[in-house]
Design a protein around this motif. Structure first.
Motif, short mmCIF file in Angstrom:
data_model
loop_
_atom_site.label_atom_id
_atom_site.label_comp_id
_atom_site.label_asym_id
_atom_site.label_seq_id
_atom_site.Cartn_x
_atom_site.Cartn_y
_atom_site.Cartn_z
N TYR A 140 17.31 -14.44 21.55
CA TYR A 140 18.59 -15.04 21.16
C TYR A 140 19.67 -13.97 21.12
CZ TYR A 140 16.35 -19.38 19.53
OH TYR A 140 15.67 -20.58 19.46
N SER A 141 20.73 -14.17 21.91
CA SER A 141 21.93 -13.36 21.70
C SER A 141 22.58 -13.84 20.40
CB SER A 141 22.90 -13.53 22.87
OG SER A 141 23.36 -14.87 22.95
N GLN A 142 23.57 -13.11 19.90
CA GLN A 142 24.18 -13.50 18.62
C GLN A 142 24.86 -14.86 18.70
OE1 GLN A 142 25.37 -10.03 15.80
NE2 GLN A 142 26.47 -9.69 17.71
N ASN A 143 25.65 -15.08 19.78
CA ASN A 143 26.33 -16.37 19.88
C ASN A 143 25.34 -17.50 20.14
OD1 ASN A 143 25.91 -15.41 22.49
ND2 ASN A 143 27.70 -16.45 23.32
N ALA A 144 24.23 -17.19 20.85
CA ALA A 144 23.21 -18.21 21.08
C ALA A 144 22.51 -18.57 19.77
CB ALA A 144 22.19 -17.72 22.11
N TYR A 145 22.28 -17.56 18.94
CA TYR A 145 21.66 -17.86 17.65
C TYR A 145 22.60 -18.67 16.76
CZ TYR A 145 19.45 -17.84 13.19
OH TYR A 145 18.91 -18.30 12.01
N TYR A 146 23.90 -18.33 16.80
CA TYR A 146 24.88 -19.11 16.04
C TYR A 146 24.79 -20.58 16.42
CZ TYR A 146 29.44 -21.11 14.88
OH TYR A 146 30.46 -21.93 14.43
N ALA A 162 15.75 -11.83 17.82
CA ALA A 162 16.92 -12.61 17.37
C ALA A 162 17.72 -11.68 16.46
CB ALA A 162 16.50 -13.87 16.65
N THR A 163 18.17 -10.58 17.04
CA THR A 163 18.82 -9.53 16.27
C THR A 163 20.28 -9.83 16.01
OG1 THR A 163 17.33 -7.90 17.26
CG2 THR A 163 19.30 -7.05 16.18
N LEU A 164 20.70 -9.67 14.77
CA LEU A 164 22.11 -9.79 14.39
C LEU A 164 22.64 -8.40 14.10
CD1 LEU A 164 21.98 -12.88 11.99
CD2 LEU A 164 22.53 -12.86 14.42
N ASN A 245 21.51 -3.67 7.77
CA ASN A 245 20.36 -2.78 7.68
C ASN A 245 19.37 -2.95 8.83
OD1 ASN A 245 20.84 -1.40 4.99
ND2 ASN A 245 20.99 -3.56 4.39
N LEU A 246 19.82 -3.65 9.89
CA LEU A 246 19.03 -3.79 11.12
C LEU A 246 17.59 -4.21 10.82
CD1 LEU A 246 20.32 -0.61 13.03
CD2 LEU A 246 21.09 -2.99 13.29
N LYS A 247 17.47 -5.27 10.03
CA LYS A 247 16.14 -5.74 9.62
C LYS A 247 15.53 -6.78 10.54
CE LYS A 247 16.86 -4.88 4.65
NZ LYS A 247 16.89 -5.50 3.29
N LEU A 248 16.19 -7.06 11.68
CA LEU A 248 15.71 -8.14 12.56
C LEU A 248 15.31 -7.58 13.93
CD1 LEU A 248 18.45 -10.78 11.66
CD2 LEU A 248 16.10 -10.69 10.81
N GLY A 249 14.58 -6.48 13.92
CA GLY A 249 14.23 -5.82 15.18
C GLY A 249 13.14 -6.50 15.98
N THR A 250 12.31 -7.32 15.34
CA THR A 250 11.22 -7.98 16.04
C THR A 250 11.20 -9.46 15.72
OG1 THR A 250 9.63 -7.68 14.22
CG2 THR A 250 9.84 -5.84 15.80
N ALA A 251 10.41 -10.19 16.49
CA ALA A 251 10.26 -11.63 16.24
C ALA A 251 9.63 -11.88 14.88
CB ALA A 251 9.42 -12.26 17.35
N LYS A 252 8.66 -11.01 14.52
CA LYS A 252 8.01 -11.15 13.22
C LYS A 252 9.02 -10.95 12.08
CE LYS A 252 4.14 -9.39 10.46
NZ LYS A 252 3.05 -8.37 10.37
N ASN A 253 9.91 -9.97 12.24
CA ASN A 253 10.97 -9.76 11.24
C ASN A 253 11.83 -11.01 11.09
OD1 ASN A 253 11.54 -6.35 12.39
ND2 ASN A 253 10.13 -7.10 10.82
N ALA A 254 12.20 -11.61 12.23
CA ALA A 254 13.06 -12.80 12.20
C ALA A 254 12.38 -13.96 11.49
CB ALA A 254 13.45 -13.20 13.62
#
Length: 587
Positions: A140-146, A162-164, A245-254
């Motif tokens: 997911y790009s940011q606008n796609a996730y929005y 799905a990094t923000l 804090n860049l906490k969404l680096g992986t799918a598992k994080n998301a």
């Protein structure tokens, strides 16, 4: 003899080019004709999933390539879906018992920032009908996730992201480079926030420009945060923490953060859709694409006498004639045609423009005034309705803008370039000028303006700015002092423009049409769009004409030089602009 061979070679190349291009065009004609005879209106299954992807761009008006039916260069196809077509198709699906749910594939999202906001609103209305939306993407790009966040369920590939990271804008500054090559730029403007051409006279961003861009970005990000927070039932503070804090680096994080609802591969998604749709296997899944559903369900009631016109003011505002921009001659003629049509009860003018020529803006505004005397005019703002774009919007009976629209920029500038040093230094070209009067060669491009000429142009800029301020004050029922305080070339988000009185309501074309129907006092109506979209045959004939002209120019290098020189001559003279200094690309 040498020149003879050059001419022969050029003629040969031009003829070869025309032959090759003509071959492709003829193949396209045959394919298009075949498609006309063989095409059938798609049928909607009795029970189906509306399947939507965004591989084709969403634009202001729908565009169809004349070669879409049979295109040997398929990757160059330019089919797009108009934002009104898209939104109305979703609204029809919400009311259609045959459509049980929507499946969104968001691997790509080719849509403007306000298009995304309007489509998301349409999906919210779809969900209000009691039907679910499922989203999936490999990444997911940011606008796609929005956009995806509006869904009942958001799924992600286990190897995806799905990094923000938040929003960012950058500007390039060319002053040092221009100094090195000898180009001198003189900028004459009114408005401390009018950053037009700032990149040519400075090597860094001004404090005023930084302030307005920060404010605009914050407004867009806050809109996204609020909508995501509401849909995902997640505090804004948590979303910002995940982002900062860049906490969404992986799918598992998301998944752990609650950004998505599940991780699955495409085959597992198919099993999920089978279960949700209530069938035994994939073969029993019935889907229909947005394009096919639109064709199958879009009905035009030609017996309906009442009409609402949607006029697209899309592109840069220029003088003269053009099919690609808002050209004064074409646009005024179009407005006059709508004004004289008694069956049109109200007008929605969709403005998606960064501005342009101040003179053209005023010419168009004059015709709009005549139109408003005859029927209500509602402005719907797209990605931009700034500077000249706001000039032609300010006196509308109502202005409706998306939160993420960029508007305002009430300011004026003129730009002068002196390229004499560049010609001397790099091309060994010298110029000689003969004048009848003291300032005959003003704005020639071969010398800088003197103090008297700068004062002359500054005076013109000030007069136009005063006219702009008074026009806005009159249209928005504000004092000139108030308009000047929020003007000065400053850009505003749609959300902020509503707070300071530059717009009347939040929304997109859906809301604009609803308002137009109420102000036009019509309960039933049909929408007519302008400019009228050209048919495939018309486009092919136009391309044939253009390719013939291109081949003639290529075969005659002297004609190419003549056309270039003619273009330069037409661009000479004093010009004032009411335009944004940039096109927005948020990352």
């Amino acid at each position: 003899m040498k020149n003879f061979f050059k001419i022969v070679a050029a003629t040969f190349i031009g003829s070869l080019f025309a032959l090759v291009l003509g071959t492709f065009i003829m193949i396209g004609i045959i394919g298009s004709i075949a498609s006309f005879t063989e095409s059938k209106t798609p049928k909607v299954p009795g029970s189906a999933i509306l399947s939507i992807n965004f591989a084709s761009a969403v634009t202001e008006q729908s565009k169809e390539s004349p070669f879409s039916a049979f295109n040997p260069m398929a990757s160059f196809s330019s089919n797009t879906t108009g934002i009104l077509d898209f939104v109305q198709t979703i609204d029809r699906a919400a009311a259609d018992p045959a459509i049980k749910m929507i499946y969104l594939n968001l691997n790509e999202l080719n849509a403007g920032i306000t298009h995304t906001e309007e489509i998301r609103s349409a999906f919210e209305r779809f969900r209000e009908s009691g039907k679910p939306i499922i989203s999936y993407a490999d990444n997911y790009s940011q606008n796609a996730y929005y956009l995806a966040s509006v869904s009942d369920k958001v799924y992600l590939n286990p190897a995806g992201t799905a990094t923000l990271t938040g929003l960012s804008m950058s500007s390039l500054f060319f002053k040092d480079m221009l100094d090195k090559i000898g180009v001198e730029v003189q900028l004459i403007r009114h408005g401390k926030f009018k950053a037009a051409a700032e990149q040519f006279i400075s090597n860094k961003m001004s404090a005023e420009n930084r302030e307005q861009l920060q404010s605009y970005l914050d407004a867009v990000w806050n809109t996204w945060l609020a909508d995501i927070s509401e849909s995902r039932r997640m505090p804004v503070e948590k979303i910002n923490d995940l982002t900062d804090n860049l906490k969404l680096g992986t799918a598992k994080n998301a998944l752990e953060a609650g950004i998505v609802d599940g991780l699955m591969y495409k085959d597992e998604l198919t099993d999920t859709l089978v279960h949700l749709f209530g069938v035994k296997d994939e073969k029993a899944l019935k889907t229909i694409s947005l394009s096919d559903y639109s064709k199958a369900t879009k009905k035009i009631n030609l017996k309906e006498k009442n009409k609402i016109a949607v006029i697209y003011a899309d592109g840069e505002i220029i003088m003269g004639k053009s099919d690609e921009n808002i050209a004064s001659d074409n646009f005024v003629a179009l407005l006059a045609k709508v004004r004289k049509d008694s069956s049109i009860k109200a007008v929605v003018m969709r403005v998606n423009s960064p501005g342009g020529s101040a003179q053209s803006s005023e010419i168009i505004e004059r015709e709009l005034a005549l139109l408003r005397n005859n029927k209500p005019v509602i402005v719907s703002m797209g990605d931009y309705a700034a500077s000249g774009g706001y000039w032609i919007s300010a006196n509308a009976d109502k202005i409706i803008a998306n939160n993420t629209t960029l508007t305002g920029s009430i300011g004026v500038f003129s730009l002068v370039i002196n390229a004499q040093k560049t010609l001397n230094k790099h091309l060994s070209i010298n110029t000689g000028t003969v004048n009848t009067n003291k300032h005959s060669d003003i704005m020639s491009g071969f010398r800088a303006l003197d103090s008297e000429e700068i004062a002359f142009i500054q005076s013109s800029v000030e007069i136009i700015y005063t006219d702009f301020v008074n026009l806005v004050a009159n249209g928005r029922n504000l004092s000139a002092a108030k308009v000047d305080s929020i003007g000065q070339g400053r850009i505003w988000s749609g959300a902020d423009a509503l707070k300071i009185g530059l717009t009347d309501e939040k929304g997109g074309l859906f809301e604009a049409l609803r308002t137009a129907a109420a102000m036009g006092e019509v309960e039933s109506y049909r929408v007519v769009e302008y400019p009228v979209i050209k048919s495939q045959i018309d486009k092919i004939l136009e391309m044939l004409s253009e390719s013939g002209e291109s081949a003639r120019v290529i075969a005659n290098p002297e004609l190419l030089i003549e056309k270039a020189y003619s273009k330069l001559r037409n661009e000479s003279g004093i010009k004032t602009y009411a335009r944004l200094p940039y096109n927005i690309d948020i990352r």
